[in-house]
Write an enzyme that holds these catalytic residues in place. Structure first.
Site, PDB file in Angstrom:
ATOM      1  N   HIS A   1       0.855  -1.178   0.007  1.00 16.69           N
ATOM      2  CA  HIS A   1       0.308  -0.008  -0.034  1.00 16.69           C
ATOM      3  C   HIS A   1       0.875   1.064  -0.058  1.00 16.69           C
ATOM      4  CE1 HIS A   1      -3.159   2.892   1.029  1.00 16.69           C
ATOM      5  NE2 HIS A   1      -2.732   3.111   2.041  1.00 16.69           N
ATOM      6  N   SER A   2       0.356   2.394  -0.667  1.00 19.98           N
ATOM      7  CA  SER A   2       0.936   3.523  -0.871  1.00 19.98           C
ATOM      8  C   SER A   2       2.615   3.347  -0.851  1.00 19.98           C
ATOM      9  CB  SER A   2       0.604   4.218   0.461  1.00 19.98           C
ATOM     10  OG  SER A   2       1.173   5.784   0.375  1.00 19.98           O
ATOM     11  N   TYR A   3       3.487   4.064   0.061  1.00 18.05           N
ATOM     12  CA  TYR A   3       4.791   3.837  -0.181  1.00 18.05           C
ATOM     13  C   TYR A   3       5.187   2.379  -0.091  1.00 18.05           C
ATOM     14  CZ  TYR A   3       9.521   6.060   0.480  1.00 18.05           C
ATOM     15  OH  TYR A   3      10.714   6.724   0.187  1.00 18.05           O
TER      16      TYR A   3
END
Length: 259
Positions: free
Chosen positions: A182-184
Site C-alpha cells: 500500500h502507498s509507499y
C-alpha cells in the site's frame, strides 16, 4: 489546537469506538451500520485526524492477530528486538524516552550573591513551567519527551524491504510468494526489485498494489523490471469508477484499476 477542541483521549478497543467488523469483513458502526466517518466533528480536522489514527492502531493490532491466528504467521524479531509480522515499511524505528541532561548552572559561582542566584533560579523555573504548559496545550497527550531510534539495517522503508526479503522471504520454503503493498510500500517493492531483480522474479508470483506511489522513472527501474510488472502487478487506485474498471496511467509499468 483550538480552544474548544475536545481532549485527545480515545478508546483503546473497537467496541469503545462503537465499531465492529461484519461477516464480510467490513468495518461498520455497531448502532447505525454505517461505514467509518472521518469528519466525526465538523471544523476539527486535527481532532478527527487523531481519532482516525487511534482507530487505525487498534485495527492494525486486530489484523496482526488475524494473521497469527487464522493464517498461522509468526512474529519474528529483527535487530533491537523489534517484532515484525509482515512487511510494514512504516515501522522502521522505535520510540524511547529522551534522557534527561543535567547542565551545571553557572549561577553556582561563589562570586555571585545568594539573593541573585535565587532570583535567577526562580526565573528559570518559571520559564520551564511556561514551556511545559505550552507543550501540554499544543499536544495534550505528550507526557514525555520522546526520540526516534532507527533500527539497524531497517532505517528506511527501502532498507526494511530488502532486509525482510534477505532474512525471511528468500529463506522461506514457499515457492509462490504474493505481495500486497500500500502507498509507499509500492515504492519500497520497486526498490526491492531493482536490488534483487532475479530473486524476486524467481519467487514472487503476483503483486497487488493499492494506491501505490512508486515511479519507475524516478526510481530508474530497468526495462526488464517494467515488463515484469506489466505481467505480474496490478495497482488498485482511488476512483469513482466501478470496481476493477481500467484507469489510465502515465507510467509504463503495470495496469491501474479502480478500487
Amino acid at each position: 489546537m483550538k480552544k474548544d477542541e475536545p481532549p485527545l483521549d480515545f478508546p483503546d478497543t473497537l467496541e469503545g469506538f462503537e465499531y465492529a467488523f461484519n461477516e464480510k469483513g467490513q468495518l461498520r458502526h455497531i448502532k447505525t451500520g454505517e461505514p467509518f466517518v472521518f469528519n466525526y466533528r465538523e471544523d476539527l480536522h486535527r481532532w478527527n485526524q487523531k481519532r482516525y489514527e487511534a482507530l487505525g492502531e487498534i485495527i492494525t493490532k486486530y489484523v496482526y492477530e488475524l494473521l497469527e491466528k487464522d493464517c498461522n504467521l509468526k512474529k519474528i524479531s529483527i535487530p533491537e528486538g523489534y517484532g515484525v509480522i509482515v512487511l510494514n515499511p512504516n515501522e522502521n524505528y522505535i520510540e524511547v524516552e529522551k534522557p534527561k541532561i543535567h547542565v551545571q548552572s553557572s549561577s553556582d559561582s561563589s562570586d555571585e550573591p545568594a539573593e541573585k542566584r535565587e532570583r535567577k533560579d526562580k526565573v528559570s523555573k518559571e520559564t520551564k513551567k511556561r514551556r511545559d504548559f505550552y507543550e501540554k496545550y499544543r499536544n495534550p497527550q505528550r507526557e514525555k519527551e520522546m526520540m526516534q531510534l532507527y533500527i539497524r539495517e531497517n532505517g528506511s522503508p527501502e532498507e526494511h524491504a530488502v532486509y525482510v526479503w534477505d532474512h525471511f522471504i528468500a529463506q522461506a520454503a514457499a515457492e509462490n510468494v504474493f505481495f500486497v503493498a500500500h502507498s509507499y510500500g509500492g515504492l519500497a517493492f520497486v526498490e526491492l526489485m531493482i536490488q534483487r531483480e532475479a530473486d524476486v522474479k524467481n519467487k514472487v508470483t503476483a503483486v497487488a498494489l493499492t494506491d501505490s506511489v512508486h515511479n519507475v522513472w524516478h526510481q530508474e527501474a530497468g526495462k526488464t523490471i517494467r515488463e515484469w510488472m506489466r505481467e505480474n502487478c496490478c495497482n488498485w487506485v482511488s476512483s469513482s469508477e466501478p470496481l476493477d474498471t481500467s484507469v489510465e496511467s502515465m507510467l509504463p509499468d503495470c495496469p491501474r484499476v479502480s478500487a
